[in-house]
Design an enzyme around this catalytic site. Structure first.
Site, PDB file in Angstrom:
ATOM      1  N   LYS A 172       0.845  -1.197   0.000  1.00  0.00           N
ATOM      2  CA  LYS A 172       0.000   0.000   0.000  1.00  0.00           C
ATOM      3  C   LYS A 172       0.880   1.247   0.000  1.00  0.00           C
ATOM      4  O   LYS A 172       1.556   1.540   0.976  1.00  0.00           O
ATOM      5  CB  LYS A 172      -0.892   0.044   1.247  1.00  0.00           C
ATOM      6  N   CYS A 281      13.479  11.300   6.238  1.00  0.00           N
ATOM      7  CA  CYS A 281      13.604  10.954   7.667  1.00  0.00           C
ATOM      8  C   CYS A 281      15.039  11.131   8.158  1.00  0.00           C
ATOM      9  O   CYS A 281      15.270  11.268   9.349  1.00  0.00           O
ATOM     10  CB  CYS A 281      13.112   9.541   7.905  1.00  0.00           C
TER      11      CYS A 281
END
Ligand code: TXE
Length: 486
Positions: A172, A281
């Site tokens: 997903k 990140c």
């Protein structure tokens, strides 16, 4: 405008209930695609397809699967320009960055894991009277949930080793950036990749993502995303004893020591702070500088930040595009307001980029790269993940204090140390509570190395053999001679 569909069992299909969502280009606010708003029924279809494909895919040898990975890499490489363009439309990042990082590294992820597998030997532990063979089996069907900042890059980082180790996949992508995951599905379809091995379901995290987490037939979850969502992932999947890999947020420190090569450090710190509008990140969003060189560093740093060209992401000369959405822009701006309330000084940026645009970019989510000083390293702006083009500057008196400041964080993903004394660099690096530290560089990736964080930055490591380990189950087979022992 594209009409993207789920890819389940080798077929492109709509969500069972026919519901859809809009996908926008954040640099223009234009609606660029419609995607399925999948639910539990769609996940169930994907899991059924994956389970039917599991046995045959798992039965192939690792070498046969590596051949598939190479084929996928070659096919994606042919589509590099299309991938880069779609990534730029979906994320608002500069086309030059999409080409160099997103498109190129998605290809190299497949190629790397194919090559890496060819250099693996079976682990054996020899005893005086027996031999232990460590046998790897697939985990089974795994769920791969990925974010919007590096869409195909992060998806391929998980898909390649998952396939290599014989797993089937229900993936997903982020609902904000579905287009290049769709390219991957199209590519597999064109290659006549075995149906059901790779399944793609689009939709919202709390709907389709949550269904993936809760599905009892999905045996492992590899998730990259925000720490708050990571907590939900762990709360759902851990009691079901699924294998879990969580790569979450970061608030990484860039440490500039007294003896740093200033030009190199400035350049590295700017890249670390503002690559992809600060939405990586690994970004170094707080810079800790030795007080004796702070003035010189600050001056050069702001000068370099002012050279960043914020503009139309499709323009080759743009070095910073928009952020991911107007909502995210508001979140980032709320931290700039907070910085002012907390007594910070904005050295440059701090406002939306409104001038210099003609056409549709006038409505885009553009923010100028923002540098803030004068805040304590314990302030909210210096400790919470902003995930935008905002960096805070702080000074330290000695290395002990620098390390203490770096470790004053709930996160522990990455960091960098800038010094000409390499031994000192390694020593300081080893004291930082984090998964990755670069000395005199940033985001210099060797895909064989462990990637992941400590504290609230996640659980587990991926990369090289750590990915192979995550995506396989080990059985130790201890074989002793069948001779009579008497
Ligand atoms: O991420 P989410 P968001 C950080 C960054 C950002 C914050 C929130 O600070 O501001 O996270 O971003 C899916 N079950 N990072 O909200 O929600 C979701 O659909 C299963 C750091 O966009 O974590 C998407 O596919 N899945 C990060 C994926 O999780 C769920 C990169 C990540 O989205 C779900 C992105 C649920 N209940 C944001 N809820 C990094 N580590 O690089 C959402 N998702």
């Amino acid at each position: 405008m594209m009409n993207v569909q789920n890819y389940i069992g080798g077929k492109f299909i709509s969500a069972v209930d026919g519901e859809t969502l809009f996908d926008y280009n954040p640099a223009t606010e234009q609606h660029i695609a419609t995607i399925p708003r999948s639910k539990n029924e769609d996940v169930q279809l994907a899991v059924t397809a994956a389970q039917s494909a599991q046995q045959d895919w798992g039965a192939l040898s690792i070498d046969e699967r590596a051949v598939w990975l190479d084929k996928i890499a070659d096919a994606l490489e042919m589509k590099s320009e299309e991938i880069a363009n779609l990534e730029t439309s979906d994320t608002g990042k500069p086309i030059a960055l999409s080409r160099k990082v997103d498109a190129a590294r998605s290809v190299s992820n497949f190629r790397f894991f194919a090559d890496f597998s060819r250099n693996q030997t079976e682990m054996q532990f020899v005893m005086a009277d027996a031999v232990n063979y460590v046998h790897r089996s697939p985990v089974g069907t795994v769920g791969l949930i990925t974010p919007w900042n590096l869409p195909l890059y992060l998806l391929s980082w998980k898909v390649a080793p998952a396939l290599l180790m014989g797993n089937t996949i229900v993936a997903k992508p982020s609902e904000f950036t579905p287009l290049t995951a769709n390219i991957l599905a199209e590519t597999l379809d064109e290659l006549e990749f075995p149906p059901g091995v790779f399944n793609l379901v689009h939709g919202l995290g709390h709907e389709v993502g949550q269904s993936i987490l809760e599905n009892e037939h999905i045996k492992g979850i590899s998730f990259t995303g925000g720490t708050a969502t990571g907590r939900t992932v762990a709360q759902t999947a851990a009691p079901m004893f699924k294998k879990l890999s969580l790569e979450l947020g970061g608030k990484n420190a860039t440490l500039v020591l007294k003896d740093a090569n200033l030009d190199l450090a400035v350049e590295g710190a700017v890249r670390a702070a503002f690559t992809n509008s600060g939405q990586v990140c690994l970004c170094g969003s707080r810079i800790l500088i030795d007080a004796t060189i702070a003035d010189a560093f600050r001056e050069k740093f702001v000068e370099k930040v002012n050279q960043i060209r914020v503009g139309d992401p499709r323009d080759e000369s743009t070095t910073m595009g928009s952020v991911i959405s107007p909502q995210h822009l508001e979140k980032v701006e709320s931290y700039i307001d907070l910085a002012l309330q907390e007594g910070g000084t904005i050295l440059t940026g701090g406002t939306r980029k409104l001038t210099g645009f003609s056409g549709p970019n006038q409505k885009g989510a553009f923010l100028l790269p923002t540098v803030i000083s004068g805040l304590p390293h314990t302030s909210r702006c210096a400790t919470e993940e902003i995930f935008g083009p905002v960096v805070t500057l702080h000074t330290f008196e000695n290395e002990l204090q620098a390390v203490e400041m770096a470790n004053h964080s709930e996160y522990g993903l990455a960091g960098s140390v800038w010094t000409q004394d390499l031994e000192r660099g390694r020593m300081v690096a080893s004291q930082i509570e984090t998964g990755i530290v670069w000395v005199n560089t940033w985001l210099h990736r060797d895909l064989r190395t462990p990637f992941g964080g400590v504290k609230n930055s996640g659980v587990g490591r991926e990369g090289g053999r750590w990915s192979l380990e995550f995506f396989s189950e080990l059985t130790n087979i201890c074989v002793k001679d069948a001779k009579d022992e008497s």
